[in-house]
Design an enzyme around this catalytic site. Structure first.
Site, PDB file in Angstrom:
ATOM      1  N   SER A   2      -8.959  15.444   6.818  1.00  0.00           N
ATOM      2  CA  SER A   2      -7.713  15.302   6.052  1.00  0.00           C
ATOM      3  C   SER A   2      -7.716  16.305   4.906  1.00  0.00           C
ATOM      4  O   SER A   2      -8.783  16.616   4.365  1.00  0.00           O
ATOM      5  CB  SER A   2      -7.636  13.887   5.478  1.00  0.00           C
ATOM      6  OG  SER A   2      -6.621  13.812   4.510  1.00  0.00           O
ATOM      7  N   TYR A  17     -11.171   7.269   0.262  1.00  0.00           N
ATOM      8  CA  TYR A  17     -10.777   7.960   1.500  1.00  0.00           C
ATOM      9  C   TYR A  17     -11.122   9.445   1.390  1.00  0.00           C
ATOM     10  O   TYR A  17     -11.705  10.038   2.305  1.00  0.00           O
ATOM     11  CB  TYR A  17      -9.278   7.757   1.715  1.00  0.00           C
ATOM     12  CG  TYR A  17      -8.666   8.495   2.891  1.00  0.00           C
ATOM     13  CD1 TYR A  17      -8.836   8.038   4.190  1.00  0.00           C
ATOM     14  CD2 TYR A  17      -7.873   9.632   2.688  1.00  0.00           C
ATOM     15  CE1 TYR A  17      -8.248   8.704   5.264  1.00  0.00           C
ATOM     16  CE2 TYR A  17      -7.277  10.295   3.753  1.00  0.00           C
ATOM     17  CZ  TYR A  17      -7.467   9.823   5.047  1.00  0.00           C
ATOM     18  OH  TYR A  17      -6.886  10.490   6.101  1.00  0.00           O
ATOM     19  N   LYS A  39     -13.785  11.550   3.668  1.00  0.00           N
ATOM     20  CA  LYS A  39     -13.403  12.690   4.513  1.00  0.00           C
ATOM     21  C   LYS A  39     -14.194  13.943   4.106  1.00  0.00           C
ATOM     22  O   LYS A  39     -14.669  14.687   4.966  1.00  0.00           O
ATOM     23  CB  LYS A  39     -11.897  12.953   4.414  1.00  0.00           C
ATOM     24  CG  LYS A  39     -11.029  11.870   5.072  1.00  0.00           C
ATOM     25  CD  LYS A  39     -11.153  11.867   6.596  1.00  0.00           C
ATOM     26  CE  LYS A  39     -10.128  10.967   7.268  1.00  0.00           C
ATOM     27  NZ  LYS A  39     -10.242  10.930   8.728  1.00  0.00           N
TER      28      LYS A  39
HETATM   29  N1  LIG Z   1      -1.000  10.969   9.620  1.00  0.00           N
HETATM   30  C1  LIG Z   1      -1.383  11.879   8.755  1.00  0.00           C
HETATM   31  O1  LIG Z   1      -0.549  12.506   8.057  1.00  0.00           O
HETATM   32  C2  LIG Z   1      -2.844  12.200   8.578  1.00  0.00           C
HETATM   33  C3  LIG Z   1      -3.182  13.171   7.624  1.00  0.00           C
HETATM   34  C4  LIG Z   1      -4.524  13.496   7.450  1.00  0.00           C
HETATM   35  C5  LIG Z   1      -5.487  12.889   8.233  1.00  0.00           C
HETATM   36  N2  LIG Z   1      -5.144  11.952   9.154  1.00  0.00           N
HETATM   37  C6  LIG Z   1      -6.238  11.358   9.951  1.00  0.00           C
HETATM   38  O2  LIG Z   1      -5.868  11.319  11.315  1.00  0.00           O
HETATM   39  C7  LIG Z   1      -6.530  10.236  11.958  1.00  0.00           C
HETATM   40  C8  LIG Z   1      -5.497   9.417  12.721  1.00  0.00           C
HETATM   41  O3  LIG Z   1      -4.574   8.896  11.778  1.00  0.00           O
HETATM   42  P1  LIG Z   1      -3.104   8.394  12.166  1.00  0.00           P
HETATM   43  O4  LIG Z   1      -2.197   8.967  11.144  1.00  0.00           O
HETATM   44  O5  LIG Z   1      -2.854   8.580  13.604  1.00  0.00           O
HETATM   45  O6  LIG Z   1      -3.292   6.843  11.812  1.00  0.00           O
HETATM   46  P2  LIG Z   1      -2.752   5.510  12.516  1.00  0.00           P
HETATM   47  O7  LIG Z   1      -1.450   5.721  13.178  1.00  0.00           O
HETATM   48  O8  LIG Z   1      -2.882   4.454  11.470  1.00  0.00           O
HETATM   49  O9  LIG Z   1      -3.837   5.256  13.652  1.00  0.00           O
HETATM   50  C9  LIG Z   1      -5.169   5.045  13.293  1.00  0.00           C
HETATM   51  C10 LIG Z   1      -5.983   4.793  14.545  1.00  0.00           C
HETATM   52  O10 LIG Z   1      -7.360   4.627  14.149  1.00  0.00           O
HETATM   53  C11 LIG Z   1      -7.797   3.331  14.525  1.00  0.00           C
HETATM   54  N3  LIG Z   1      -8.723   2.847  13.509  1.00  0.00           N
HETATM   55  C12 LIG Z   1      -8.524   2.798  12.171  1.00  0.00           C
HETATM   56  N4  LIG Z   1      -9.610   2.308  11.563  1.00  0.00           N
HETATM   57  C13 LIG Z   1     -10.511   2.035  12.540  1.00  0.00           C
HETATM   58  C14 LIG Z   1     -11.819   1.489  12.571  1.00  0.00           C
HETATM   59  N5  LIG Z   1     -12.446   1.133  11.435  1.00  0.00           N
HETATM   60  N6  LIG Z   1     -12.435   1.347  13.764  1.00  0.00           N
HETATM   61  C15 LIG Z   1     -11.817   1.698  14.905  1.00  0.00           C
HETATM   62  N7  LIG Z   1     -10.577   2.222  14.960  1.00  0.00           N
HETATM   63  C16 LIG Z   1      -9.938   2.366  13.790  1.00  0.00           C
HETATM   64  C17 LIG Z   1      -6.548   2.479  14.658  1.00  0.00           C
HETATM   65  O11 LIG Z   1      -6.804   1.394  15.523  1.00  0.00           O
HETATM   66  P3  LIG Z   1      -5.952   0.011  15.470  1.00  0.00           P
HETATM   67  O12 LIG Z   1      -4.673   0.244  16.222  1.00  0.00           O
HETATM   68  O13 LIG Z   1      -6.858  -0.965  16.122  1.00  0.00           O
HETATM   69  O14 LIG Z   1      -5.698  -0.297  14.016  1.00  0.00           O
HETATM   70  C18 LIG Z   1      -5.593   3.507  15.249  1.00  0.00           C
HETATM   71  O15 LIG Z   1      -5.855   3.665  16.623  1.00  0.00           O
HETATM   72  C19 LIG Z   1      -7.249   9.456  10.867  1.00  0.00           C
HETATM   73  O16 LIG Z   1      -8.606   9.806  10.838  1.00  0.00           O
HETATM   74  C20 LIG Z   1      -6.562   9.917   9.597  1.00  0.00           C
HETATM   75  O17 LIG Z   1      -7.408   9.839   8.466  1.00  0.00           O
HETATM   76  C21 LIG Z   1      -3.855  11.585   9.339  1.00  0.00           C
END
Ligand SMILES: NC(=O)c1ccc[n+]([C@@H]2O[C@H](COP(=O)([O-])OP(=O)(O)OC[C@H]3O[C@@H](n4cnc5c(N)ncnc54)[C@H](OP(=O)(O)O)[C@@H]3O)[C@@H](O)[C@H]2O)c1
Length: 267
Positions: free
Chosen positions: A148, A167, A171
């Protein structure tokens, strides 16, 4: 066949990877999830595409992860080409506090740091160690950590974002761990990468930047980096770019932290 395992594959970016990759029947995709509770759309997709296999596990439990790796191994006969560490979350409600607000709140501070480090750093080390033998036997030999901008010193310095402490620490820490694995495993031909997905329209982004006042604050901060940024990009756009970057991962850029553009353009 190219085999891929993606953690956190129920929703958002993880599900985007599964969807995008499984379109190609030459890919075998393992969707690693913690629960079927949120896996409805993934299950619908897997019912239509036979090259998707859902594996339920707990990334905080090395023994369960060994079992998950064994499940994958049965299908691939002992190998895995690309491991994507995508599961991640910004833990407790104290994430809205800047560091000095934790004065006198030592318990809350430890929770803020420890919960995020456990979920986003230590669990990812467990995942890598459980799947490492499979990756060693893979053709691609790639391990990719979805990081991130929050974990980048310069991004935080320029935007002036002082919150989301645990967080960000988790990261940034996992970026270093990813580099360390790259240093250790180069002799085996394994490449590692920390990859920022951009600002992506998912549940997680909605939780952090969804509320109108916070959205305004964040946009102002983001525009110190890129004046043209207006809204998050779609999951599909992010994943398409990320896959191009993963494609171009070689020994020469192994261990780096780059964005979905393969450089330091965060948006
Ligand atoms: N969206 C953004 O703008 C953004 C920006 C920077 C980084 N990221 C990174 O991208 C990645 C995906 O994020 P996203 O935006 O797609 O988030 P999201 O829609 O909230 O999805 C998160 C996914 O991770 C799973 N998860 C979360 N905590 C977990 C744990 N402790 N053990 C197992 N599974 C877990 C969730 O499972 P459940 O369905 O079971 O909850 C879900 O499948 C993350 O690492 C996040 O930090 C996202």
């Amino acid at each position: 066949m190219v085999s891929w395992a993606i953690t956190g594959a129920t929703r958002g970016i993880g599900l985007g990877f599964v969807d995008n990759l499984s379109v190609d029947p030459k890919n075998q995709v393992f969707a690693i999830i913690r629960s079927r509770g949120t896996a409805g759309p993934l299950e619908e997709l897997a019912a239509k595409r036979k090259n998707i296999q859902i594996v339920v596990t707990d990334i905080s439990d090395p023994r369960k992860l060994d079992q998950a790796a064994a499940e994958v191994s049965k299908v691939t006969v002992g190998s895995l080409d690309v491991l994507i560490l995508n599961a991640g979350s910004a833990e407790p409600e104290t994430s809205t506090l800047p560091p000095s607000a934790f004065r006198g709140k030592e318990e809350a501070l430890e929770k803020e740091i420890n919960e995020n480090v456990k979920a986003n750093l230590i669990s990812n080390i467990y995942v890598i160690n459980s799947f490492l033998d499979l990756v060693r036997n893979g053709k691609e030999k790639k391990i990719v950590f979805i990081s991130s901008p929050s974990g980048d010193v310069e991004f935080n310095r320029v935007t002036g974002i002082s919150t989301v402490l645990g967080y960000s620490v988790s990261k940034a820490g996992m970026n270093i761990v990813t580099t360390k694995f790259g240093a250790e495993l180069a002799q085996d031909g394994i490449k590692t990468l920390s990859l920022s997905p951009g600002w992506v329209n998912t549940d997680a982004a909605q939780a952090v930047t969804g509320a109108p006042d916070i959205r305004k604050f964040m946009l102002n901060a983001f525009r110190k980096i890129d004046q043209s940024v207006n809204e998050p990009i779609s999951v599909d756009e992010s994943v398409t770019h990320q896959l191009q970057v993963i494609q171009s991962l070689t020994e020469a850029n192994s261990g780096k932290f780059v964005t979905h553009h393969g450089n330091v353009d965060w948006f």
